[in-house]
Design a protein around this motif. Structure first.
Motif, PDB file in Angstrom:
ATOM      1  N   ILE A  57     -17.018 -37.745  -6.770  1.00 45.00           N
ATOM      2  CA  ILE A  57     -17.200 -37.563  -7.073  1.00 45.00           C
ATOM      3  C   ILE A  57     -18.320 -36.252  -7.881  1.00 45.00           C
ATOM      4  O   ILE A  57     -18.761 -35.127  -8.653  1.00 45.00           O
ATOM      5  N   ASP A  58     -18.940 -37.254  -7.901  1.00 39.30           N
ATOM      6  CA  ASP A  58     -20.452 -36.932  -8.553  1.00 39.30           C
ATOM      7  C   ASP A  58     -21.106 -35.530  -7.585  1.00 39.30           C
ATOM      8  O   ASP A  58     -21.771 -35.074  -7.783  1.00 39.30           O
ATOM      9  N   LEU A  59     -19.920 -35.418  -6.563  1.00 41.12           N
ATOM     10  CA  LEU A  59     -21.070 -34.227  -5.381  1.00 41.12           C
ATOM     11  C   LEU A  59     -20.702 -32.928  -5.979  1.00 41.12           C
ATOM     12  O   LEU A  59     -20.769 -32.087  -5.639  1.00 41.12           O
ATOM     13  N   LEU A  60     -20.068 -33.525  -7.108  1.00 37.69           N
ATOM     14  CA  LEU A  60     -19.291 -31.610  -7.871  1.00 37.69           C
ATOM     15  C   LEU A  60     -20.284 -32.018  -9.200  1.00 37.69           C
ATOM     16  O   LEU A  60     -20.459 -30.690  -9.794  1.00 37.69           O
ATOM     17  N   GLY A  61     -21.395 -32.342  -9.034  1.00 40.70           N
ATOM     18  CA  GLY A  61     -22.703 -32.443 -10.373  1.00 40.70           C
ATOM     19  C   GLY A  61     -22.082 -32.374 -11.794  1.00 40.70           C
ATOM     20  O   GLY A  61     -21.069 -32.886 -12.003  1.00 40.70           O
ATOM     21  N   PHE A  62     -23.161 -32.131 -12.641  1.00 40.91           N
ATOM     22  CA  PHE A  62     -22.830 -32.120 -13.652  1.00 40.91           C
ATOM     23  C   PHE A  62     -21.186 -31.381 -14.379  1.00 40.91           C
ATOM     24  O   PHE A  62     -21.057 -29.858 -13.670  1.00 40.91           O
ATOM     25  N   ARG A  63     -21.167 -32.382 -15.404  1.00 41.57           N
ATOM     26  CA  ARG A  63     -19.377 -31.911 -15.201  1.00 41.57           C
ATOM     27  C   ARG A  63     -18.365 -31.085 -14.132  1.00 41.57           C
ATOM     28  O   ARG A  63     -17.861 -30.080 -14.467  1.00 41.57           O
ATOM     29  N   SER A  64     -18.576 -31.486 -13.287  1.00 40.30           N
ATOM     30  CA  SER A  64     -18.166 -30.921 -11.520  1.00 40.30           C
ATOM     31  C   SER A  64     -18.681 -29.280 -11.561  1.00 40.30           C
ATOM     32  O   SER A  64     -17.264 -28.661 -11.014  1.00 40.30           O
ATOM     33  N   GLY A  65     -19.515 -29.405 -11.835  1.00 42.19           N
ATOM     34  CA  GLY A  65     -19.499 -27.733 -11.978  1.00 42.19           C
ATOM     35  C   GLY A  65     -20.341 -27.249 -10.424  1.00 42.19           C
ATOM     36  O   GLY A  65     -20.289 -25.499 -10.433  1.00 42.19           O
ATOM     37  N   SER A  66     -20.438 -27.561 -10.187  1.00 40.96           N
ATOM     38  CA  SER A  66     -21.683 -27.139  -9.102  1.00 40.96           C
ATOM     39  C   SER A  66     -20.113 -26.202  -7.489  1.00 40.96           C
ATOM     40  O   SER A  66     -19.390 -26.521  -6.862  1.00 40.96           O
ATOM     41  N   LEU A  67     -20.953 -24.987  -7.709  1.00 42.20           N
ATOM     42  CA  LEU A  67     -20.777 -24.095  -7.190  1.00 42.20           C
ATOM     43  C   LEU A  67     -19.191 -23.355  -7.152  1.00 42.20           C
ATOM     44  O   LEU A  67     -18.061 -23.601  -6.352  1.00 42.20           O
ATOM     45  N   ARG A  68     -18.899 -23.754  -9.029  1.00 44.13           N
ATOM     46  CA  ARG A  68     -17.133 -23.607  -9.178  1.00 44.13           C
ATOM     47  C   ARG A  68     -17.614 -22.585  -9.519  1.00 44.13           C
ATOM     48  O   ARG A  68     -16.101 -21.540  -9.447  1.00 44.13           O
ATOM     49  N   MET A  69     -18.460 -21.399  -9.942  1.00 45.26           N
ATOM     50  CA  MET A  69     -17.709 -20.145 -10.611  1.00 45.26           C
ATOM     51  C   MET A  69     -18.210 -19.127  -9.569  1.00 45.26           C
ATOM     52  O   MET A  69     -18.667 -19.727  -7.973  1.00 45.26           O
ATOM     53  N   CYS A  70     -17.093 -18.279  -9.044  1.00 46.85           N
ATOM     54  CA  CYS A  70     -16.945 -17.045  -7.507  1.00 46.85           C
ATOM     55  C   CYS A  70     -18.371 -16.996  -7.821  1.00 46.85           C
ATOM     56  O   CYS A  70     -18.947 -16.835  -8.394  1.00 46.85           O
ATOM     57  N   ALA A  71     -18.456 -16.205  -6.490  1.00 43.44           N
ATOM     58  CA  ALA A  71     -19.806 -15.247  -5.643  1.00 43.44           C
ATOM     59  C   ALA A  71     -19.881 -14.026  -6.535  1.00 43.44           C
ATOM     60  O   ALA A  71     -21.089 -13.817  -6.693  1.00 43.44           O
ATOM     61  N   GLU A  72     -18.541 -13.868  -7.397  1.00 42.42           N
ATOM     62  CA  GLU A  72     -19.225 -12.066  -7.914  1.00 42.42           C
ATOM     63  C   GLU A  72     -20.088 -12.809  -9.439  1.00 42.42           C
ATOM     64  O   GLU A  72     -20.701 -11.709  -9.453  1.00 42.42           O
ATOM     65  N   VAL A  73     -19.395 -13.691  -9.386  1.00 38.46           N
ATOM     66  CA  VAL A  73     -20.311 -14.237 -11.460  1.00 38.46           C
ATOM     67  C   VAL A  73     -21.269 -14.818 -10.710  1.00 38.46           C
ATOM     68  O   VAL A  73     -22.831 -14.831 -11.854  1.00 38.46           O
ATOM     69  N   SER A  74     -21.493 -15.320  -9.758  1.00 39.92           N
ATOM     70  CA  SER A  74     -22.235 -16.244  -9.949  1.00 39.92           C
ATOM     71  C   SER A  74     -22.810 -16.325  -8.368  1.00 39.92           C
ATOM     72  O   SER A  74     -22.857 -16.305  -7.220  1.00 39.92           O
ATOM     73  N   GLY A  75     -24.777 -15.497  -8.672  1.00 36.86           N
ATOM     74  CA  GLY A  75     -25.656 -15.584  -7.813  1.00 36.86           C
ATOM     75  C   GLY A  75     -25.811 -17.308  -7.182  1.00 36.86           C
ATOM     76  O   GLY A  75     -26.243 -16.498  -5.749  1.00 36.86           O
ATOM     77  N   TRP A  76     -25.894 -18.164  -7.143  1.00 45.49           N
ATOM     78  CA  TRP A  76     -26.181 -18.928  -6.751  1.00 45.49           C
ATOM     79  C   TRP A  76     -24.724 -19.653  -5.760  1.00 45.49           C
ATOM     80  O   TRP A  76     -25.315 -19.520  -4.282  1.00 45.49           O
ATOM     81  N   THR A  77     -23.227 -19.118  -6.499  1.00 44.19           N
ATOM     82  CA  THR A  77     -22.189 -19.186  -5.313  1.00 44.19           C
ATOM     83  C   THR A  77     -22.817 -18.095  -4.220  1.00 44.19           C
ATOM     84  O   THR A  77     -22.505 -18.598  -2.737  1.00 44.19           O
ATOM     85  N   LYS A  78     -23.112 -17.429  -4.492  1.00 43.24           N
ATOM     86  CA  LYS A  78     -22.973 -15.553  -3.176  1.00 43.24           C
ATOM     87  C   LYS A  78     -24.710 -16.058  -2.216  1.00 43.24           C
ATOM     88  O   LYS A  78     -23.934 -15.865  -1.160  1.00 43.24           O
ATOM     89  N   LEU A  79     -25.087 -16.469  -2.747  1.00 44.44           N
ATOM     90  CA  LEU A  79     -26.650 -17.712  -1.769  1.00 44.44           C
ATOM     91  C   LEU A  79     -25.688 -18.520  -0.623  1.00 44.44           C
ATOM     92  O   LEU A  79     -25.992 -18.275   0.715  1.00 44.44           O
ATOM     93  N   CYS A  80     -25.092 -19.333  -1.894  1.00 46.85           N
ATOM     94  CA  CYS A  80     -24.594 -20.614  -0.568  1.00 46.85           C
ATOM     95  C   CYS A  80     -23.566 -20.317   0.634  1.00 46.85           C
ATOM     96  O   CYS A  80     -23.342 -20.305   1.135  1.00 46.85           O
TER      97      CYS A  80
END
Ligand SMILES: C[S@@+](CC[C@H](N)C(=O)[O-])C[C@H]1O[C@@H](n2cnc3c(N)ncnc32)[C@H](O)[C@@H]1O
Length: 570
Positions: free
Chosen positions: A84-107
């Motif tokens: 679960i550590d792979l999901l980062g702080f508060r399990s937030g890694s890449l949680r936001m969808c690509a339209e909302v998060s530029g980072w998710t969109k890039l990845c």
């Protein structure tokens, strides 16, 4: 642990093409090869990869959502491994969808597309290839200081813990001119095992006396310490590193692992890759998966890269004229009520974690949309509640229209969990849940609905409806966060575009449209601008042969974002 609970379906045409064919990791997994045409309908409805839980009618689509789900399932089955550590702080890694998060969109979208395009090119015949803009974006991302939660605390700890080491170590070099200038002290955490912040360096110059060093150290403030990326999201490895690593591997493989040219232009990505490759567990996993790092292909000795720039022309001249805002009526006129007493408790928004003081207004909002949908629906219809959140809208519709099939589409795990609990307690058999970005859904449907889909999400819903020739009932929200995507551009309609309005103008209009809170000075202007934005949406639908009504929720006070777009194909 995944092996026990999952059955893995590999689509023959896709898996043959990439990395899995010679891989040992597949041994021991419960695998079935399947043709794309033989996938179940519910899976065909959205983009791969997909995870399907038949028992709960739960589908997750998209790379980030699916990988996150695998990590959560693995953790659930084997908590000791701390996946679960792979999901980062508060399990937030890449949680936001690509339209909302530029980072998710890039990845998830841009970088994979860019690299796969590059990989598909026959690089052997190309001596000069352009570095994709999205790879440069990743390089820039790595070059900026990472955003780290609690960074103040961590920096303080690093300073305290390393005080002796800093003062005594020869590797610590402090650049001090005549007086101590802490601005010139640039520091980094860059060692391969620096997730703990163990290693710490300052830029050099000449040897100084211990007194000078002590005096400099006393002046180092927390703000002077700057983190650098050890991993793509900071100091700890997350799911983002794993995803990026696989694509970067494919890129390197296509370059026959001759990385010099790439290192020249992408030094930060190269450093990160070197670090990833130095980790024993990554090495081991690579071996298991058949990701070999030895050059195996012939040719490509002289690949060089050139950098292309990404420019967007901006037209500053906006002339808004001849735009007529036509406000219509709700199709049920004044009759937009629902008798909530006829519905079971689990269908009521108060069961869906809506705060007490908002319950009445939430009910009013739902009544406006539900009555419009009920009026449009026919038995057997598929109705999609896009951006369903905890399912307030879709659940009431599903209860009232048992002969229709309702799909809930939502990206956020917590909201999906709430919706599932309510659906189970109502024993609704006509609901399917898709946990994915709404544009990963490619299925057919008859009516699309959404209540307060944020910014561009409203336009993506509208586009989905137009593409499916489906009716729509849409209550927009967050005009200020309207932003173009790879699919959606503004203005939406020819009518607005022909006025000379630019994308930049439209974004400004969106910001003004967000000022619709009751009793604020700019509220009238806000309402006018929101009506303009929604008129653009209505016009787009009309240009696509729809009959459209733009009306207002009743009573208006049920929400400041109270526009309602109802469209039916002519
Ligand atoms: C303001 S909430 C509204 C939720 C629900 N319709 C309601 O009225 O309670 C907007 C929801 O849209 C979801 N969302 C936004 N963009 C999305 C996207 N591209 N794909 C899927 N869900 C999205 C968010 O996670 C959030 O739950």
């Amino acid at each position: 642990c995944i092996i026990i609970i999952l059955k893995l379906f590999l689509i023959t045409s896709i898996s043959e093409k990439y990395v899995f064919q010679s891989s040992n990791i597949l041994k021991g997994l419960n695998i079935e090869y399947i043709k794309e045409s033989c996938l179940p309908c519910l899976v065909k409805n959205c983009i791969l990869p997909v995870s399907l839980d038949e028992e709960t009618c739960m589908i997750r689509s998209g790379l980030c959502g699916t990988v996150r789900h695998l990590i959560q399932s693995s953790h659930h089955n084997n908590p000791g491994e701390n996946f679960i550590d792979l999901l980062g702080f508060r399990s937030g890694s890449l949680r936001m969808c690509a339209e909302v998060s530029g980072w998710t969109k890039l990845c998830e979208v841009d970088l994979p597309d860019a690299i796969l395009n590059l990989v598909e090119m026959d690089i052997k015949e190309e001596n000069e290839i352009a570095i994709p803009v999205d790879l440069l974006k990743l390089e820039m991302h790595f070059s900026k200081p990472p955003k780290i939660h609690n960074d103040h605390k961590i920096k303080k700890r690093i300073l305290v813990e390393n005080r002796d080491e800093i003062l005594n170590s020869e590797s610590v070099k402090i650049d001090v001119n005549d007086s101590v200038d802490t601005d010139e002290l640039s520091r980094s955490i860059s060692d391969s095992d620096s997730t703990t912040g163990d290693n710490y360096g300052c830029v050099k110059s000449e040897p100084y006396t211990i007194e000078e060093i002590i005096s400099a150290f006393k002046t180092i403030a927390i703000l002077d310490v700057e983190f650098v990326h050890v991993y793509s999201e900071g100091l700890e490895m997350t799911v983002a590193d794993l995803i990026l690593f696989v694509y970067c591997y494919l890129l390197m493989k296509s370059l026959n692992f001759k990385m010099d040219a790439l290192k020249e232009h992408l030094p930060n990505i190269s450093t990160w890759l070197d670090h990833m490759l130095s980790l024993p567990r990554i090495k081991e996993s690579c071996q298991q998966c058949g990701l070999s790092w030895n050059p195996r292909l012939a040719g490509i000795n002289n690949v060089t890269f050139k950098i292309l720039s990404d420019t967007v022309p901006v037209d500053e001249n906006m002339e808004l004229h001849n735009i007529d805002i036509k406000l219509g009526k709700h199709p049920c006129n004044e009759d937009v009520g629902i008798n909530w007493n006829d519905l079971p408790l689990s269908a009521h928004p108060q069961e869906g974690a809506v705060p007490q003081k908002r319950i009445e207004r939430k009910c009013q909002q739902l009544e406006n949309l539900v009555t419009a949908v009920v009026k449009l629906a026919k038995p057997g219809n598929i109705i999609v509640d896009f951006c369903s959140g905890g399912g307030h809208l879709g659940i009431v519709i599903a209860y009232l229209l048992p002969h229709c099939k309702i799909y809930l589409i939502e990206n956020k795990e917590e909201s999906i969990d709430r919706a599932r609990t309510r659906i189970e307690s109502l024993q609704l058999r006509n609901v399917v849940i898709y946990q994915c970005n709404l544009d990963y859904f490619h299925g057919n449907f008859d009516i699309g609905v959404c209540l307060h889909a944020c910014g561009v999400a409203t336009d993506m819903v509208l586009q989905q409806c137009l593409d499916n020739n489906a009716s729509f009932v849409i209550c927009p929200c967050c005009y200020g966060s309207i932003v173009k995507t790879h699919r959606i551009y503004y203005p939406r309609s020819k009518l607005f575009t022909n006025t000379g309005m630019t994308y930049k103008d439209f974004v400004t209009l969106g910001h003004a449209a967000d000022q619709t809170e009751f009793n604020i000075a700019l509220a009238d202007q806000g309402v006018y601008c929101a009506n303009l934005v929604d008129t653009d949406r209505a016009e787009l639908a009309r240009e696509n042969h729809y009959s459209v009504s733009l009306c207002t929720l009743q009573p208006k006070s049920c929400t400041p974002k109270n526009n309602l777009l109802i469209g039916v194909p002519c």
